[in-house]
Design an enzyme around this catalytic site. Structure first.
Site, PDB file in Angstrom:
ATOM      1  N   LEU A  46      29.365  32.168  40.678  1.00  0.00           N
ATOM      2  CA  LEU A  46      28.916  30.913  40.063  1.00  0.00           C
ATOM      3  C   LEU A  46      28.993  30.952  38.538  1.00  0.00           C
ATOM      4  O   LEU A  46      28.781  29.933  37.887  1.00  0.00           O
ATOM      5  CB  LEU A  46      27.464  30.600  40.487  1.00  0.00           C
ATOM      6  N   THR A  69      25.222  17.753  39.958  1.00  0.00           N
ATOM      7  CA  THR A  69      23.978  18.192  40.605  1.00  0.00           C
ATOM      8  C   THR A  69      22.871  18.183  39.557  1.00  0.00           C
ATOM      9  O   THR A  69      23.128  18.431  38.378  1.00  0.00           O
ATOM     10  CB  THR A  69      24.174  19.613  41.179  1.00  0.00           C
ATOM     11  N   TYR A  80      37.696  23.814  30.712  1.00  0.00           N
ATOM     12  CA  TYR A  80      36.872  24.002  31.914  1.00  0.00           C
ATOM     13  C   TYR A  80      37.680  23.654  33.157  1.00  0.00           C
ATOM     14  O   TYR A  80      37.770  24.456  34.103  1.00  0.00           O
ATOM     15  CB  TYR A  80      35.623  23.126  31.826  1.00  0.00           C
ATOM     16  N   PHE A 116      21.197  27.646  36.367  1.00  0.00           N
ATOM     17  CA  PHE A 116      20.555  26.548  37.112  1.00  0.00           C
ATOM     18  C   PHE A 116      20.817  26.699  38.619  1.00  0.00           C
ATOM     19  O   PHE A 116      19.898  26.948  39.407  1.00  0.00           O
ATOM     20  CB  PHE A 116      21.100  25.224  36.556  1.00  0.00           C
ATOM     21  N   LYS A 122      38.091  32.301  29.752  1.00  0.00           N
ATOM     22  CA  LYS A 122      38.017  33.709  30.178  1.00  0.00           C
ATOM     23  C   LYS A 122      37.148  33.886  31.422  1.00  0.00           C
ATOM     24  O   LYS A 122      37.480  34.687  32.293  1.00  0.00           O
ATOM     25  CB  LYS A 122      37.449  34.566  29.052  1.00  0.00           C
ATOM     26  N   ASN A 171      25.113  37.148  32.081  1.00  0.00           N
ATOM     27  CA  ASN A 171      25.104  37.631  30.694  1.00  0.00           C
ATOM     28  C   ASN A 171      24.121  36.839  29.831  1.00  0.00           C
ATOM     29  O   ASN A 171      24.033  37.056  28.620  1.00  0.00           O
ATOM     30  CB  ASN A 171      26.514  37.589  30.076  1.00  0.00           C
ATOM     31  N   TYR A 211      44.296  35.476  46.617  1.00  0.00           N
ATOM     32  CA  TYR A 211      43.599  36.651  47.169  1.00  0.00           C
ATOM     33  C   TYR A 211      43.385  36.478  48.671  1.00  0.00           C
ATOM     34  O   TYR A 211      43.416  37.439  49.422  1.00  0.00           O
ATOM     35  CB  TYR A 211      42.252  36.875  46.453  1.00  0.00           C
TER      36      TYR A 211
END
Ligand code: UDP
Length: 313
Positions: free
Chosen positions: A73, A175, A145, A12, A91, A33, A159
């Site tokens: 994303l 959204t 999540y 989306f 994952k 994927n 990082y």
């Protein structure tokens, strides 16, 4: 011509981001994927500067040539999806983010992760500024999540701090808009299709819980502005002007569609946040960004994209 990699680019938000980046003259490598994304979302793109790669980001990512931006994303963003695939959710937040960061480090690209208002859990501070640490149940059904995204933020900051990667963190609030999957399960998409099909709108609990709804075009504009800025700290992106109860949202959808549907009340899911509204002071200050499209206008635009005629107030 800058090159952007967009993971989750057939989803989306990802597909709208690909459109916008192409419009701004980027070469775009869309990695997806197709678990929750769809080729339909990118089928309209006829541009030599666009490339689709069918790849699961939980496996290492490699892209030929220079890369200037990595927009990460890819995620199972809807509660229905992440509860159906809890391990995949963990994952993609952990391995997937690690691989996307590794790509950004290798290519010396700026990295942007789509984090979420879910890092605030069921908030005890309202509205939620970026400085709020949140109230998440790590072992509840939403933990797969919420904690994946919280871990992804920690990895991203590490990082940045230790590996010198140029990173950005967008905390995206609810959204809505065209290309949300019909069976995605979120309130806005359920309601609009239920209303169009003349079916009852399924309001969970007593419908008093609130969300703040941002139209997709506003959100994508903010994402790109954040990527182009030099900001490293998390930035909330959402629409604080449209905090509505789920009952109000159902009634607004019925009004804008002109539907004769009723509302039915169903069980409230476990750990469902009661309130949610972004404090967007930082986005205003750092990016000079704020949403421009109000809820009724956004719903009308969505209806037009679905080939339906909205009812004019
Ligand atoms: N919700 C609802 N009816 C639906 C789907 C969701 O009332 O058909 C409620 C849900 O319980 C939550 C709110 O709407 O309180 C927003 O849910 P959504 O899945 O859209 O987003 P999230 O919970 O991730 O903010």
């Amino acid at each position: 011509m800058p090159t952007s990699v967009v993971t989750g680019g057939a989803g989306f938000l990802g597909s709208h981001l690909c459109d916008r980046l192409l419009g701004e003259g980027h070469r775009v490598v869309c990695v997806d994927n197709l678990e929750t994304g769809s080729l339909e979302n990118i089928a309209h793109i006829r541009d030599d500067a666009f490339m689709f790669v069918n790849h699961d980001v939980t496996e290492p990512i490699s892209v030929d040539g220079p890369v200037d931006f990595v927009f990460h994303l890819a995620a199972l963003a809807s509660p229905v999806d992440y509860m159906r695939m809890p391990l995949a959710s963990l994952k993609v937040g952990s391995y997937g983010t690690h691989h996307a960061l590794g790509l950004a480090k290798w290519k010396r690209a700026r990295f942007l992760i789509s984090s979420t208002s879910e890092v605030y859990g069921d908030p005890q501070v309202h509205p939620q500024p970026e400085t709020y640490w949140g109230n998440v149940n790590p072992i509840g059904p939403r933990g797969v999540y919420d904690e994946a995204k919280r871990y992804a933020e920690a990895l991203t900051m590490t990082y940045h701090d230790q590996q010198g990667v140029d990173t950005a963190i967008a905390r995206i609030f609810n959204t809505y808009g065209p290309r949300m999957r019909r069976n995605d399960g979120r309130a806005s998409v359920n309601f609009i299709h239920q209303a169009l099909e003349g079916k009852p709108l399924t309001v969970y609990g007593d419908g008093s819980q609130t969300r703040s709804l941002c139209y997709v075009d506003d959100l994508i504009r903010g994402l790109v502005m954040l990527a182009m800025s030099g900001e490293h700290l998390p930035v909330n992106l959402g629409n604080p002007d449209h905090e509505v109860t789920m009952l109000e949202l159902a009634q607004t959808v019925i009004a804008v569609t002109g539907s004769s549907s009723d509302v039915v009340f169903e069980a409230l899911p476990t750990d469902d946040p009661q309130i949610r509204r972004p404090d967007i002071t930082r986005a205003r200050q750092v990016l000079a960004w704020q949403p421009e499209i109000d809820l009724e206008e956004g719903l009308r635009r969505w209806l037009v994209a679905l080939g339906r005629e909205p009812v004019r107030a």
